[in-house]
Structure formats: structure tokens, C-alpha cells
Enzyme design. Structure first.
Site, PDB file in Angstrom:
ATOM      1  N   CYS A   1     -26.470  -2.894  -7.300  1.00  0.00           N
ATOM      2  CA  CYS A   1     -27.704  -3.073  -6.866  1.00  0.00           C
ATOM      3  C   CYS A   1     -27.140  -3.684  -4.938  1.00  0.00           C
ATOM      4  O   CYS A   1     -27.453  -4.958  -5.087  1.00  0.00           O
ATOM      5  CB  CYS A   1     -28.799  -4.715  -7.371  1.00  0.00           C
ATOM      6  SG  CYS A   1     -28.479  -4.154  -9.350  1.00  0.00           S
ATOM      7  N   GLU A   2     -26.920  -2.567  -4.476  1.00  0.00           N
ATOM      8  CA  GLU A   2     -26.381  -2.999  -3.167  1.00  0.00           C
ATOM      9  C   GLU A   2     -26.291  -1.537  -2.447  1.00  0.00           C
ATOM     10  O   GLU A   2     -25.376  -1.112  -2.866  1.00  0.00           O
ATOM     11  CB  GLU A   2     -25.082  -3.874  -2.897  1.00  0.00           C
ATOM     12  CG  GLU A   2     -24.352  -3.975  -1.880  1.00  0.00           C
ATOM     13  CD  GLU A   2     -24.234  -4.669  -1.442  1.00  0.00           C
ATOM     14  OE1 GLU A   2     -25.211  -6.328  -1.153  1.00  0.00           O
ATOM     15  OE2 GLU A   2     -25.012  -4.644   0.546  1.00  0.00           O
TER      16      GLU A   2
ATOM     17  N   ARG B   1       0.687  -1.311  -0.350  1.00  0.00           N
ATOM     18  CA  ARG B   1       0.172   0.065  -0.300  1.00  0.00           C
ATOM     19  C   ARG B   1       0.663   1.018  -0.313  1.00  0.00           C
ATOM     20  O   ARG B   1       0.882   2.291  -0.625  1.00  0.00           O
ATOM     21  CB  ARG B   1      -0.535  -0.026   0.825  1.00  0.00           C
ATOM     22  CG  ARG B   1      -1.647   1.126   1.467  1.00  0.00           C
ATOM     23  CD  ARG B   1      -2.772   1.173   2.744  1.00  0.00           C
ATOM     24  NE  ARG B   1      -2.575   0.224   3.440  1.00  0.00           N
ATOM     25  CZ  ARG B   1      -3.956  -0.700   3.143  1.00  0.00           C
ATOM     26  NH1 ARG B   1      -4.901  -0.287   2.463  1.00  0.00           N
ATOM     27  NH2 ARG B   1      -3.855  -1.729   3.569  1.00  0.00           N
TER      28      ARG B   1
ATOM     29  N   TYR C   1      -5.262  -2.203  -3.324  1.00  0.00           N
ATOM     30  CA  TYR C   1      -6.546  -3.191  -3.188  1.00  0.00           C
ATOM     31  C   TYR C   1      -7.228  -2.861  -3.703  1.00  0.00           C
ATOM     32  O   TYR C   1      -8.385  -3.026  -3.529  1.00  0.00           O
ATOM     33  CB  TYR C   1      -6.356  -3.384  -1.515  1.00  0.00           C
ATOM     34  CG  TYR C   1      -4.859  -3.910  -1.018  1.00  0.00           C
ATOM     35  CD1 TYR C   1      -4.620  -5.334  -0.673  1.00  0.00           C
ATOM     36  CD2 TYR C   1      -4.241  -2.640  -0.537  1.00  0.00           C
ATOM     37  CE1 TYR C   1      -3.253  -5.541  -0.191  1.00  0.00           C
ATOM     38  CE2 TYR C   1      -3.262  -3.380   0.151  1.00  0.00           C
ATOM     39  CZ  TYR C   1      -2.678  -4.534   0.189  1.00  0.00           C
ATOM     40  OH  TYR C   1      -1.832  -4.977   0.736  1.00  0.00           O
TER      41      TYR C   1
ATOM     42  N   TYR D   1     -14.171  -2.941   4.844  1.00  0.00           N
ATOM     43  CA  TYR D   1     -13.324  -2.451   5.571  1.00  0.00           C
ATOM     44  C   TYR D   1     -14.128  -0.412   6.622  1.00  0.00           C
ATOM     45  O   TYR D   1     -13.146  -0.529   7.485  1.00  0.00           O
ATOM     46  CB  TYR D   1     -11.738  -1.218   5.481  1.00  0.00           C
ATOM     47  CG  TYR D   1     -11.771  -3.093   5.106  1.00  0.00           C
ATOM     48  CD1 TYR D   1     -11.410  -4.393   5.380  1.00  0.00           C
ATOM     49  CD2 TYR D   1     -10.595  -3.330   3.839  1.00  0.00           C
ATOM     50  CE1 TYR D   1     -10.545  -5.715   5.011  1.00  0.00           C
ATOM     51  CE2 TYR D   1     -10.188  -4.155   3.388  1.00  0.00           C
ATOM     52  CZ  TYR D   1      -9.596  -5.620   3.483  1.00  0.00           C
ATOM     53  OH  TYR D   1      -8.988  -6.352   2.943  1.00  0.00           O
TER      54      TYR D   1
HETATM   55  C1  LIG Z   1      -0.655  -7.550   2.290  1.00  0.00           C
HETATM   56  C2  LIG Z   1       0.966  -8.132   3.844  1.00  0.00           C
HETATM   57  C3  LIG Z   1       1.517  -7.071   2.863  1.00  0.00           C
HETATM   58  C4  LIG Z   1       1.259  -5.678   2.433  1.00  0.00           C
HETATM   59  O1  LIG Z   1       0.774  -5.304   3.187  1.00  0.00           O
HETATM   60  P1  LIG Z   1       0.918  -3.246   3.150  1.00  0.00           P
HETATM   61  O2  LIG Z   1      -0.556  -2.938   3.703  1.00  0.00           O
HETATM   62  O3  LIG Z   1      -0.223  -3.664   1.524  1.00  0.00           O
HETATM   63  O4  LIG Z   1       2.233  -2.796   3.632  1.00  0.00           O
HETATM   64  C5  LIG Z   1       3.179  -7.768   3.445  1.00  0.00           C
HETATM   65  N1  LIG Z   1       3.769  -8.603   3.791  1.00  0.00           N
HETATM   66  C6  LIG Z   1       2.201  -9.395   3.840  1.00  0.00           C
HETATM   67  C7  LIG Z   1       3.069 -11.071   4.410  1.00  0.00           C
HETATM   68  C8  LIG Z   1       1.377  -9.775   4.044  1.00  0.00           C
HETATM   69  O5  LIG Z   1       0.341 -10.746   3.880  1.00  0.00           O
END
Ligand SMILES: *Cc1c(COP(=O)(O)O)cnc(C)c1O
Length: 466
Positions: free
Chosen positions: A394-395, A326, A424, A367
Site C-alpha cells: 500500500c504505497e 555486493r 541487500y 536508492y
Molecule cells: C557495506 C560495507 C562493505 C560492503 O560494501 P559492498 O558495496 O557490498 O561491497 C564493506 N565494508 C564496509 C565497512 C561496509 O560498511
């Protein structure tokens, strides 16, 4: 549970997590302003009031590529990837978490910027390899990797497989041995830390599907078993404590506990494992209320914590790796929508319907995620109105932006954009209501390029074999 405040007044009395300054209960002073915290680096408003990215007006992009579309700022992506790489330096590794958003173009950018890559499925592995990423720089994750996936990863020669259960320890060892290989592995543990974040995206408390609990000596037992198997070369311990984290104290506790395990392993087996991975989960700004840390601050904090803990335990400092997803791709893209209907509900708010919705951004429904939004096809001095941006599905939970302000003269045909949708959103997009998943258009230096094309009805019907 939302931690933010409702424009009509705080809904929850809970304390705001660190990294959140204050909740916005009023519109920003200038709705035409674009907060650089939430928008990609090259985003600006031109003299006519039209928002541009990579030098291209969004009106042109909409005309050329249609809406909804994810628009990704390549220069920003590369800047952020490089900032992470530079911050951690030559003695550490940065693995981009591919599940945030993966395409062949992205893999090539990462490769060029010197990052490694995390994948967690056969499909992600195939994408990485198709883009020419060297297998040694790929880490393979997942709590239920199939034997086929494991075999493929071992054959390809991935740099590490992150083992997630006792059964998987045996399974990977067996497959590697059958193929005449010794697979480098890390063991994923849960350290009992719950990061400050939404319940469903926190992943290091023990009652969850990922990892092997440190509690009760289970992680130590996993290491004991793995060290005995010829097919495995145990290179380190892995911990990932959650998502959208602002507060470094969770990492501090995690590092303390991981190093504690390394010390126990040294004492019991006489081996110092050379690597630790502290996972990803670093937060980004979805709204102006979020104050994320810079990669260099994060690198400094994590390196100091690990060094200090290792000194105390009289261990050589292991090689650190991190896995931001992210924090690299999230802020680099926005979703461009066209406004369809504008429906004022007296005394409540105005519902603004766009031509996408939960099929291109499930995070709000899933979330209770927060987003901001701006009118981007023109500037406006109209009075702010309280809106909820909703999709066309439709929600009734099909909400993109729960509470925001947009100019009161918003009308059908206007383009609005939701920033910080790089992570995401496309990767979790669905075909609900047979929606056609939007394209990802990357822009750089005045040029746009489709890196993932829009789905067509033909694509949908191709899978429907009658
Ligand atoms: C999802 C995940 C990440 C990345 O998470 P971010 O919130 O996108 O930084 C890193 N390592 C593992 C093992 C993950 O499952």
C-alpha cells in the site's frame, strides 16, 4: 538521483558515471536473451523457452517453493568468492561483507573458499559463529556497537574490531582490559573521497556518521590515543569509500591518503602499522548498461596503488584487505515473482504487479536503484511493451523495476525474474503490510535446497504477544 536514462528520454543531463556504457532507451533486440552480465552463471533458457538455474527450471522451483523467492546459484557464489580470493593471493585478505546477505550456508561456503567475514551487529556475529566460522577470521564493524556486542566479540576472539569513534577507542580498550585481553583493532577513517554513486550510499565524505575524519588531524589523534591503551593492539587503518563504485580513482585517492597517515604515524611514533583495509563497494551489473571490473583487475589496481604509494613514502607495503559484499553475492541470485495483474495505462506504460515488492526489494524505493527483468516461465516473440514492475504494498513508491521492457503478451500467472538481487534484498527485507519474507533457495548441480525458509503467519504472530 538516478543516473540512468528514462526510456522515454533522458531525465537528467548529468554525465554517466564510468562503468556505464550508454543508457538503454530502446528494448533489447531479443527479450528472450539473458545477458550473462546480469544473470548468475548457470542461468540459461532451455529448448522449451523456460529459464533454468543450476539445471533446474524456474517453473519447478516456483511450484516447489512458491513465489516470491530468492533463487541463489551456489556454484556462481563459490566462483565469485574464489575469484576474489585468487585475485588477491596469499599476501592479502578478502573479507566478505556479511550485511549484503548472511546465512549459515553462506558462511560455510565462504569458509570453504578461504574468505574471511565482516559482521556489523551481534546478530551477524551470532550467525557467523553458529556456522562455525573461526573468530580470528571475523572483523567486527559498526558506528555504534553496544558494550554487550563489544564484549561478546572480544570474548569470542574476533580477529579485529574496526574502531569508529574516539569514545569507542576507550570503550573497546576498557572492555578488553577488563577481560584480560589485548584486542586487535583497525581505526576507520574518512579520507574525504566521495565515490561516484548515489548520495545516500556514499560513505567517505566527511559529513557522515562513519569513521574519524583525516581532516584536522583527527585520525592522527585517534591513532595517538589508541596506541597508548594497553587493551588495544593497533594493526592498521581502515577506509571504505562508498557503494556500487565502478571508477577506481576514488580508491586511488583513498590509498594515497591512508598511506600518508601511515607515514605520519611512522614519523611520529616510530611504528609501521602492518595492515590497511580499503573496504568494499565494488559495483556490479544491475542492467546491461553497467560494466563492472573483474576481481583480478581490481586486485591488480589496488595492489599497484598501495605499493606505489608506500614506495614513495619509504614504507614497507602493508598487508591489504578488501571487503566486497555486493560484488560477490549480488549477481548470484534473482528474485522469482508471479505476475498478478497487468494494467496498461494509455500513452504511459503498463504496470505489472507481482506478488512481492518493496518488502523483498527496498533498493528501488530507497536508492532509486536500477534493475532489469525478464519473463522466465516461457519464451515469447510478442512485441516489447514498456513496463513498470510494482509490488502489492500500500504505497505508490512500491516499485521493483522502474522502467523495463517485457513481452506484450505478458499475462497473470507468468513468472518473471529480477536478476542481481543477491545483495541487500533479503538482508533489508521487511514485514511491511505483514508480508512474509521470501525464502532463499540455493541451487547447485540440479538440486535445490532452502537455506532460509519462507516466513509463515505463525512466525509473525509469534512476536505479537497479544
Ligand atoms: C557495506 C560495507 C562493505 C560492503 O560494501 P559492498 O558495496 O557490498 O561491497 C564493506 N565494508 C564496509 C565497512 C561496509 O560498511
Amino acid at each position: 538521483m538516478s543516473r540512468s536514462a528514462h526510456p522515454a528520454g533522458p531525465r537528467h543531463a548529468d554525465v554517466l558515471p564510468e562503468g556505464r556504457s550508454a543508457a538503454s532507451t530502446a528494448p533489447a533486440d531479443d527479450l528472450n536473451a539473458l545477458d550473462p552480465k546480469v544473470w548468475a552463471h548457470t542461468v540459461a533458457r532451455d529448448a522449451d523457452g523456460v529459464v533454468t538455474v543450476g539445471g533446474l527450471p524456474v517453473t519447478e522451483l516456483a511450484e516447489e517453493y512458491g513465489t516470491p523467492a530468492y533463487v541463489l546459484d551456489e556454484a556462481d557464489f563459490r566462483d565469485r568468492a574464489r575469484a576474489w580470493r585468487t585475485a588477491f593471493g596469499a599476501d592479502a585478505d578478502v573479507f566478505y561483507a556479511g550485511k549484503a546477505f548472511l546465512s549459515r550456508a553462506v558462511v560455510r561456503w565462504l569458509d570453504e573458499e578461504g574468505l574471511n567475514l565482516d559482521v556489523c551487529s551481534g546478530g551477524e556475529l551470532a550467525t557467523a559463529l553458529a556456522a562455525g566460522m573461526s573468530a580470528e577470521r571475523i572483523a567486527f564493524h559498526g558506528n555504534n556497537k553496544s558494550p554487550e556486542e563489544i564484549e561478546r566479540a572480544v570474548r569470542a576472539g574476533v580477529g579485529r574490531i574496526v574502531l569508529d569513534s574516539f569514545q569507542e577507542i576507550v570503550r573497546v580498550a576498557h572492555i578488553a582490559q577488563t577481560l584480560g585481553k589485548r584486542q586487535r583493532v583497525q581505526i576507520r577513517i574518512t579520507v574525504g573521497v566521495e565515490a561516484h554513486t548515489h548520495e545516500f550510499i556514499a560513505t567517505a565524505h566527511e559529513d557522515q556518521k562513519f569513521g574519524i575524519p583525516l581532516a584536522g588531524g583527527q585520525a592522527a589523534e585517534a591513532v595517538r590515543r589508541a596506541l597508548q591503551l594497553d587493551g588495544l593492539e593497533v594493526i592498521g587503518i581502515h577506509s571504505h569509500i562508498g557503494s556500487q563504485i565502478f571508477d577506481m580513482s576514488g580508491f586511488e585517492v583513498a590509498a594515497h591518503r591512508v598511506v600518508g597517515l601511515l607515514k605520519d604515524i611512522r614519523d611520529e611514533h616510530g611504528v609501521e602499522l602492518p595492515e590497511i583495509d580499503l573496504g568494499g563497494g565494488l559495483g556490479i551489473a544491475y542492467t546491461s548498461d553497467d560494466d563492472p571490473r573483474e576481481p583480478h583487475e581490481i586486485a591488480k589496481a589496488l595492489t599497484e596503488i598501495v605499493t606505489r604509494e608506500c614506495e614513495a613514502a619509504r614504507l614497507a607495503t602493508p598487508r591489504i584487505s578488501v571487503e566486497p559484499g555486493r560484488a560477490i553475492v549480488g549477481p548470484t541470485a534473482f528474485t522469482l515473482y508471479e505476475v498478478g495483474t497487468v494494467k496498461p495505462l494509455d500513452g504511459l506504460r503498463t504496470y505489472v504487479s507481482v506478488d512481492g515488492g518493496m518488502s523483498d526489494n527496498i533498493r528501488t524505493a530507497l536508492y532509486d536503484a536500477e534493475y532489469s527483468v525478464a519473463l522466465v516461465s516461457r519464451a515469447s516473440d510478442a512485441e516489447p511493451m514498456l513496463v513498470r514492475v510494482v509490488g502489492k504494498h500500500c504505497e505508490s513508491g512500491d516499485i521493483v523495476v522502474k522502467d523495463a521492457f517485457l513481452p506484450g503478451d505478458l499475462a497473470p500467472g507468468d513468472l518473471i525474474a529480477v536478476p542481481a538481487t543477491g545483495a541487500y534484498c533479503r538482508s533489508m527485507a521487511s514485514n511491511y503490510n505483514h508480508a512474509l519474507r521470501p525464502p532463499v533457495v540455493s541451487v547447485r548441480d540440479g538440486e535445490a535446497r532452502v537455506i532460509v525458509r519462507r516466513e509463515t503467519e505463525e512466525d509473525l504472530l509469534r512476536l505479537d504477544v497479544g
